[in-house]
Scaffold this motif. Structure first.
Motif, PDB file in Angstrom:
ATOM      1  N   GLU A 185      32.102  23.123  89.115  1.00 50.57           N
ATOM      2  CA  GLU A 185      33.030  22.564  90.102  1.00 50.57           C
ATOM      3  C   GLU A 185      34.479  22.695  89.654  1.00 50.57           C
ATOM      4  OE1 GLU A 185      32.158  21.737  93.018  1.00 50.57           O
ATOM      5  OE2 GLU A 185      29.982  21.764  92.717  1.00 50.57           O
ATOM      6  N   SER A 186      34.792  23.747  88.932  1.00 50.03           N
ATOM      7  CA  SER A 186      36.160  23.959  88.465  1.00 50.03           C
ATOM      8  C   SER A 186      37.046  24.420  89.620  1.00 50.03           C
ATOM      9  CB  SER A 186      36.179  25.010  87.356  1.00 50.03           C
ATOM     10  OG  SER A 186      35.809  26.277  87.885  1.00 50.03           O
ATOM     11  N   GLU A 187      38.358  24.372  89.407  1.00 52.71           N
ATOM     12  CA  GLU A 187      39.307  24.846  90.406  1.00 52.71           C
ATOM     13  C   GLU A 187      39.130  26.342  90.637  1.00 52.71           C
ATOM     14  OE1 GLU A 187      41.854  25.263  93.313  1.00 52.71           O
ATOM     15  OE2 GLU A 187      41.190  23.333  92.493  1.00 52.71           O
ATOM     16  N   ARG A 188      38.729  27.042  89.601  1.00 52.94           N
ATOM     17  CA  ARG A 188      38.484  28.486  89.722  1.00 52.94           C
ATOM     18  C   ARG A 188      37.365  28.766  90.733  1.00 52.94           C
ATOM     19  NH1 ARG A 188      35.595  32.149  85.196  1.00 52.94           N
ATOM     20  NH2 ARG A 188      36.128  34.246  85.974  1.00 52.94           N
ATOM     21  N   VAL A 189      36.288  27.992  90.657  1.00 52.72           N
ATOM     22  CA  VAL A 189      35.166  28.189  91.580  1.00 52.72           C
ATOM     23  C   VAL A 189      35.544  27.715  92.985  1.00 52.72           C
ATOM     24  CG1 VAL A 189      32.748  27.665  92.041  1.00 52.72           C
ATOM     25  CG2 VAL A 189      33.521  27.972  89.688  1.00 52.72           C
ATOM     26  N   ALA A 190      36.281  26.602  93.062  1.00 54.64           N
ATOM     27  CA  ALA A 190      36.736  26.126  94.374  1.00 54.64           C
ATOM     28  C   ALA A 190      37.589  27.193  95.056  1.00 54.64           C
ATOM     29  CB  ALA A 190      37.522  24.826  94.211  1.00 54.64           C
TER      30      ALA A 190
END
Length: 324
Positions: free
Chosen positions: A147-152
């Motif tokens: 759920e990191s910002e990268r995945v978002a």
């Protein structure tokens, strides 16, 4: 149909990366072909599939599908940056589309932003295709874990990449690595209709140190006022390995740690009389007290599943319903 076949995953029985029939690409291709025949599918979306080389999953499948099918592949990279399928497997790791028709145009792009630290070199593409005579564009993708910002941002990139396809007609299927209710999925769930709301993945839960089922695989399509572009959807859990992944577990019961999923659009043929969910088994419909029409998927033995799905939101009070 969409299926993460875990075709390149590594590991032996009892290890986290274990994948059923990992070193038997011919088994994976044969099961995909059987599903195509059983469901009369005209689109196949695959994730974690090896392609573009003799003996790879995709080339074996291409031979089994035969004439009239068109196939495309988009390569991705593992966290170590390698794109080749490891061990004795042939080809490049990635996602793929196979359609019963002629692809007139296809495009792909990496959706996962670069890791700011530079340590994780994973890439995960989206692959889309237009088919001669079709008004619906087909796409597939694979979303990263976590759920990191990268995945978002990867999910936001997928939404943006669909672009004008959202204004005409598209179906996006794949492994999204999270329940549709996840906050990070809102760019898709707030904008599009979705299909599939059930367990599609049998994996290891690091938090509880137990094997557990998860809802990771989905279909999305553009939203139309007052109705859904999906006529039916289904999950085939018989092809998902549901044995405990222990060194002594024995042979797997399926061909992937994921279950293949299916969707049918209005106007397409139904292979089995009375089948409204697209799984080849007759179903039951019924009216509730609020005048809504319910669909109860059949089990194929005269019984139905415990749950239901609303397929008509009102106006059915007093209607007579029959089933086969």
């Amino acid at each position: 149909m969409s299926w993460n076949i875990c075709g390149e995953a590594g590991g032996r029985r009892g290890e986290p990366g274990y994948c059923p029939h990992r070193n038997e690409p011919e088994q994976k291709a044969a099961q995909i072909k059987k599903l195509v025949d059983e469901r009369q599918a005209n689109v196949v979306m695959l994730q974690e599939v090896c392609g573009t080389a003799p003996g790879s999953h995709l080339e074996l499948l291409r031979a089994q599908l035969g004439e009239g099918w068109d196939v495309r592949h988009a390569s991705g990279a593992r966290p170590d940056g390698r794109t080749d399928c490891r061990g004795a497997l042939s080809g490049e790791l990635g996602v793929a589309l196979a359609v019963k028709g002629t692809i007139t145009e296809s495009s792909s792009a990496d959706m996962l932003p670069a890791d700011p630290s530079g340590q994780d070199k994973q890439t995960l593409p989206i692959l889309c295709a237009s088919v001669q005579g079709w008004t619906t564009r087909v796409c597939t993708t694979h979303i990263a874990v976590g759920e990191s910002e990268r995945v978002a941002q990867q999910i936001k990139n997928v939404k943006a990449y669909l672009g004008t396809a959202a204004n005409s007609g598209f179906v996006l299927g794949g492994d999204f690595n999270r329940n549709a209710g996840s906050d990070s999925m809102k760019p898709l769930t707030d904008s599009f209709d979705r299909c599939i709301d059930g367990f599609t993945y049998h994996g290891w839960d690091r938090a509880t140190q137990r094997h557990s089922l998860h809802k990771l695989d989905h279909f999305f399509t553009n939203r139309t006022p007052g109705s859904s572009r999906f006529a039916a959807c289904a999950i085939d859990t018989s092809r998902m390995d549901q044995t405990e992944n222990e060194p002594t577990s024995g042979p797997p019961t399926g061909y992937s740690d994921h279950a293949p999923i299916f969707a049918r659009l209005p106007g397409t043929s139904v292979p089995t009389p009375g089948d409204m969910s697209g799984d080849g088994k007759p179903d039951l419909v019924a009216v509730d007290d609020a005048g809504k029409l319910r669909l109860y998927p059949g089990l194929g033995d005269g019984g139905v599943t415990g749950g239901h799905r609303v397929i008509g939101t009102g106006g059915w009070s007093g209607a007579s319903v029959t089933h086969r």
